[in-house]
Scaffold this motif. Structure first.
Motif, PDB file in Angstrom:
ATOM      1  N   ARG A  43       0.418  -1.208  -0.236  1.00  0.00           N
ATOM      2  CA  ARG A  43       0.026  -0.026   0.277  1.00  0.00           C
ATOM      3  C   ARG A  43       0.855   1.295  -0.156  1.00  0.00           C
ATOM      4  O   ARG A  43       1.385   2.251   0.987  1.00  0.00           O
ATOM      5  CB  ARG A  43      -1.314  -0.022   1.440  1.00  0.00           C
ATOM      6  N   VAL A  44       1.466   2.139  -1.082  1.00  0.00           N
ATOM      7  CA  VAL A  44       2.894   2.422  -1.265  1.00  0.00           C
ATOM      8  C   VAL A  44       2.093   3.158  -1.106  1.00  0.00           C
ATOM      9  O   VAL A  44       2.833   5.034  -0.791  1.00  0.00           O
ATOM     10  CB  VAL A  44       4.021   2.061  -1.648  1.00  0.00           C
ATOM     11  N   ARG A  45       0.784   4.057  -1.529  1.00  0.00           N
ATOM     12  CA  ARG A  45       0.944   5.686  -1.950  1.00  0.00           C
ATOM     13  C   ARG A  45      -0.234   5.985  -0.847  1.00  0.00           C
ATOM     14  O   ARG A  45       0.086   6.604  -0.174  1.00  0.00           O
ATOM     15  CB  ARG A  45      -0.863   5.476  -3.037  1.00  0.00           C
ATOM     16  N   GLU A  46       0.371   5.073   0.085  1.00  0.00           N
ATOM     17  CA  GLU A  46      -0.929   5.734   1.717  1.00  0.00           C
ATOM     18  C   GLU A  46       0.636   5.547   1.990  1.00  0.00           C
ATOM     19  O   GLU A  46       0.578   6.151   3.453  1.00  0.00           O
ATOM     20  CB  GLU A  46      -1.817   3.821   2.334  1.00  0.00           C
ATOM     21  N   ASN A  47       1.963   5.082   2.795  1.00  0.00           N
ATOM     22  CA  ASN A  47       2.647   5.288   2.823  1.00  0.00           C
ATOM     23  C   ASN A  47       3.154   6.668   2.316  1.00  0.00           C
ATOM     24  O   ASN A  47       3.563   7.205   3.854  1.00  0.00           O
ATOM     25  CB  ASN A  47       2.988   4.408   2.667  1.00  0.00           C
ATOM     26  N   LEU A  48       3.334   6.942   0.686  1.00  0.00           N
ATOM     27  CA  LEU A  48       3.547   8.187   0.744  1.00  0.00           C
ATOM     28  C   LEU A  48       2.731   9.229   1.540  1.00  0.00           C
ATOM     29  O   LEU A  48       3.275  10.517   1.976  1.00  0.00           O
ATOM     30  CB  LEU A  48       3.706   8.776  -0.425  1.00  0.00           C
ATOM     31  N   ALA A  49       2.286   9.233   1.839  1.00  0.00           N
ATOM     32  CA  ALA A  49       0.441  10.396   2.664  1.00  0.00           C
ATOM     33  C   ALA A  49       1.270  10.396   3.603  1.00  0.00           C
ATOM     34  O   ALA A  49       1.394  11.583   4.098  1.00  0.00           O
ATOM     35  CB  ALA A  49      -0.575   9.827   1.991  1.00  0.00           C
ATOM     36  N   GLU A  50       1.377   9.422   4.966  1.00  0.00           N
ATOM     37  CA  GLU A  50       1.224   9.504   5.889  1.00  0.00           C
ATOM     38  C   GLU A  50       2.797   9.552   6.287  1.00  0.00           C
ATOM     39  O   GLU A  50       3.037  10.863   7.303  1.00  0.00           O
ATOM     40  CB  GLU A  50       1.245   8.039   6.412  1.00  0.00           C
ATOM     41  N   ARG A  51       4.078   9.416   5.518  1.00  0.00           N
ATOM     42  CA  ARG A  51       5.274   9.887   5.261  1.00  0.00           C
ATOM     43  C   ARG A  51       5.341  11.505   5.206  1.00  0.00           C
ATOM     44  O   ARG A  51       5.915  12.209   5.745  1.00  0.00           O
ATOM     45  CB  ARG A  51       6.611   9.161   4.980  1.00  0.00           C
ATOM     46  N   LEU A  52       4.181  12.083   4.423  1.00  0.00           N
ATOM     47  CA  LEU A  52       4.672  13.361   4.197  1.00  0.00           C
ATOM     48  C   LEU A  52       3.830  14.554   5.130  1.00  0.00           C
ATOM     49  O   LEU A  52       4.655  15.153   5.557  1.00  0.00           O
ATOM     50  CB  LEU A  52       3.931  13.254   2.970  1.00  0.00           C
ATOM     51  N   ALA A  53       2.728  13.790   6.205  1.00  0.00           N
ATOM     52  CA  ALA A  53       2.312  14.193   7.247  1.00  0.00           C
ATOM     53  C   ALA A  53       3.676  14.316   8.310  1.00  0.00           C
ATOM     54  O   ALA A  53       3.347  15.352   8.730  1.00  0.00           O
ATOM     55  CB  ALA A  53       0.828  13.455   7.248  1.00  0.00           C
ATOM     56  N   MET A  54       3.845  13.118   8.394  1.00  0.00           N
ATOM     57  CA  MET A  54       4.982  13.523   9.599  1.00  0.00           C
ATOM     58  C   MET A  54       5.833  14.846   9.357  1.00  0.00           C
ATOM     59  O   MET A  54       6.250  14.924  10.424  1.00  0.00           O
ATOM     60  CB  MET A  54       5.251  11.865   9.900  1.00  0.00           C
ATOM     61  N   ALA A  55       6.348  14.154   7.984  1.00  0.00           N
ATOM     62  CA  ALA A  55       7.424  14.974   7.926  1.00  0.00           C
ATOM     63  C   ALA A  55       7.253  16.895   8.210  1.00  0.00           C
ATOM     64  O   ALA A  55       7.789  17.256   8.073  1.00  0.00           O
ATOM     65  CB  ALA A  55       8.049  15.560   6.365  1.00  0.00           C
ATOM     66  N   LYS A  56       6.025  16.814   8.906  1.00  0.00           N
ATOM     67  CA  LYS A  56       5.802  18.834   8.822  1.00  0.00           C
ATOM     68  C   LYS A  56       5.763  18.411   9.540  1.00  0.00           C
ATOM     69  O   LYS A  56       5.929  19.368  10.211  1.00  0.00           O
ATOM     70  CB  LYS A  56       4.045  18.376   8.758  1.00  0.00           C
ATOM     71  N   GLU A  57       5.203  17.299  10.878  1.00  0.00           N
ATOM     72  CA  GLU A  57       5.421  17.557  12.410  1.00  0.00           C
ATOM     73  C   GLU A  57       7.328  17.335  12.919  1.00  0.00           C
ATOM     74  O   GLU A  57       7.055  17.833  13.896  1.00  0.00           O
ATOM     75  CB  GLU A  57       4.665  15.879  12.922  1.00  0.00           C
ATOM     76  N   ASP A  58       7.382  16.397  12.274  1.00  0.00           N
ATOM     77  CA  ASP A  58       9.251  16.419  12.318  1.00  0.00           C
ATOM     78  C   ASP A  58      10.047  16.433  11.304  1.00  0.00           C
ATOM     79  O   ASP A  58       9.905  14.927  11.038  1.00  0.00           O
ATOM     80  CB  ASP A  58       9.184  15.606  13.792  1.00  0.00           C
ATOM     81  N   SER A  59      10.718  17.171  11.350  1.00  0.00           N
ATOM     82  CA  SER A  59      11.572  17.055   9.917  1.00  0.00           C
ATOM     83  C   SER A  59      12.957  17.142   9.958  1.00  0.00           C
ATOM     84  O   SER A  59      14.226  17.327   9.127  1.00  0.00           O
ATOM     85  CB  SER A  59      11.098  18.635   9.681  1.00  0.00           C
ATOM     86  N   LEU A  60      13.462  16.924  11.367  1.00  0.00           N
ATOM     87  CA  LEU A  60      15.024  16.162  11.408  1.00  0.00           C
ATOM     88  C   LEU A  60      15.221  14.953  11.647  1.00  0.00           C
ATOM     89  O   LEU A  60      16.047  14.877  11.873  1.00  0.00           O
ATOM     90  CB  LEU A  60      15.242  17.149  12.702  1.00  0.00           C
TER      91      LEU A  60
END
Length: 508
Positions: free
Chosen positions: A289-306
């Motif tokens: 389910r790679v498309r869902e993975n990308l959406a979640e990864r992008l959301a998490m990057a906004k909260e912790d980008s480091l």
């Protein structure tokens, strides 16, 4: 002030007068801290950080300002600042009742807080004599209660500082950082045994370290995960870190649906819990389910980008989705912040290798300044495979395939690498042989499916993984009729039927 004018150099430290923080005497010129518990020295950079924080007089100092004031134009990653802050915190505890602490302000920076200093040992007998002298006036009980509260509050403040320290260590995503986080949280839980946060964070840190430890140590750490989580949940039945640790602890190869349900239950309690979201996002890739993975990864990057781990997994998510430019940008950022991080390094390698840039992947492999510590035989086999990808010559491909097949018994990551590289080289038959040995333990090929001492190890590949079946490099396997049989036998097809979904590769 801005720019180089406010750079605090080591020469400037020598000219600084001594000053006091709580119960500690700070000598910038000699880089020493002296307190009730003794004396110790700091490295120059750690003393620079302490002085800048002290100069701020309680103001929050951003990480950017600390880098500018203490490192100037030098290009360093977050780990350098994390280590300097951790060194100050450790020495402050070592020299005794310091009376100050460095507070981590999430997504902002740090500030130095002065606390009431506990009287040194030479003064304590006087305090006790005074207490007994006052007993006839009924004051001793109140004095004792007040003293207990001071000690309790100080212990809680110290525990809070240790928890903040552990957060920075965990963000580095390295075995050494996880070990330091466990030690800090062990101490925090000792100081504040009634704090569910300390126990919950300790459970998660022990889990992370267990994934990187030899089997005999991992067994004890797994038991420690469960113990710390139970202690946290006894104090607070909905403590999210403890719930997360227990949810992600069991290996889920062949049991993806149960693992997903465990993670969903945690997210029902704490929808924004990053560790659980990270684990669930990786599970999504593992089941196609790679498309869902990308959406979640992008959301998490906004909260912790480091965070090192979140960054390198975002590289993979962009690559899998065909967003090569975005993958390159994240890889640049990850390797600037966390040089030599294995996850980020391999993510950059695969992104280059399988997007028609094998020559650049070879240059990346050859750059020892960025390369993590790898055995020579791994470097050699990767070089052989990348040169075959670059040349496309049949003789080169055969030689690379033979070398990869000979290494799959040397540790689970070698099977993962072999499936990726053999798929990318078009060696689909050999890739299926490795997959059959790795997933089903069948056939003449003996693949290592569990890490053992002495084998090559990558921290996030100690459990059997399926994520590599759904990346661009293995598209040839997914197009082969044998792939459906493989997914049926390892349980992925049952997962898809049970969830009523289809993996992305079937939807085009």
């Amino acid at each position: 002030m801005n720019g180089a004018s406010d750079l605090l150099t080591t020469a400037e430290l020598v000219r600084r007068d001594d000053f006091t923080l709580g119960a500690v005497q700070v000598s910038p010129s000699t880089r020493k801290l002296s307190g009730p518990g003794g004396e110790g020295s700091l490295e120059p950079r750690a003393m620079q950080v302490l002085v800048v924080l002290a100069d701020a007089a309680g103001r929050v100092v951003t990480r950017e300002e600390l880098f500018r004031r203490c490192w100037g134009a030098a290009v360093v990653g977050d780990d350098s600042l994390n280590r300097a802050v951790a060194d100050v915190r450790r020495l402050a505890r070592t020299v005794g009742d310091a009376g100050f602490r460095i507070q981590t302000v999430p997504r902002a920076g740090y500030r130095l807080l002065i606390e009431a200093a506990f009287p040194p040992e030479s003064v304590r007998p006087i305090a006790r004599r005074a207490m007994f002298a006052l007993a006839g006036l009924g004051v001793a009980g109140a004095f004792g209660a007040g003293l207990w509260r001071v000690r309790r509050d100080r212990a809680r403040a110290q525990a809070g500082a240790l928890i903040g320290e552990s957060e920075q260590e965990m963000r580095a995503g390295s075995p050494e950082g996880h070990g330091r986080a466990v030690r800090a949280l062990d101490r925090a839980a000792d100081l504040a045994s009634d704090d569910p946060l300390a126990w919950g964070r300790l459970a998660l840190a022990r889990y992370a370290l267990s994934e990187e430890s030899p089997p005999e140590q991992a067994t004890a750490l797994v038991a420690g995960v469960q113990d710390a989580a139970r202690r946290a949940l006894t104090l607070s039945s909905r403590q999210p870190d403890a719930l997360s640790a227990l949810a992600i602890l069991p290996p889920y190869f062949g049991d993806w649906a149960a693992a997903e349900q465990r993670m969903h239950r945690v997210l029902g309690v704490a929808p924004d819990h990053l560790t659980t979201r990270d684990a669930r996002a990786f599970l999504l890739t593992s089941v196609g389910r790679v498309r869902e993975n990308l959406a979640e990864r992008l959301a998490m990057a906004k909260e912790d980008s480091l965070s090192a781990n979140l960054l390198y997994r975002l590289i993979y998510a962009h690559w899998i989705a065909g967003e090569v430019d975005a993958a390159d940008r994240v890889a640049d950022k990850a390797l600037q912040l966390w040089p030599r991080h294995p996850g980020a390094w391999f993510a950059r390698l695969w992104t280059l290798a399988f997007t028609g840039r094998a020559d650049r992947a070879l240059a990346h492999l050859a750059d020892a300044s960025l390369r993590p510590d790898l055995p020579d035989f791994i470097i050699d086999s990767l070089g052989t495979a990348l040169r075959a990808l670059d040349s496309g010559r049949r003789a080169d491909i055969r030689a690379a395939a033979a070398q990869l097949m000979a290494q799959v018994s040397l540790g689970p990551p070698l099977s993962v690498n072999a499936i990726l590289l053999l798929g990318g080289l078009g060696e689909v038959d050999r890739a299926f042989k490795v997959a059959t040995a790795y997933f089903l333990e069948e056939g003449p090929l003996m693949a290592s499916v569990r890490w053992r001492p002495g084998q090559f190890s990558v921290s996030d590949q100690r459990r059997r993984k399926t994520h590599m079946l759904f990346v661009p490099a293995t598209s040839g396997l997914r197009a082969d009729s044998r792939f459906e049989n493989l997914t049926e036998r390892i349980g992925l097809a049952a997962y898809w039927r049970g969830r009523g979904i289809a993996p992305d590769y079937r939807n085009g």
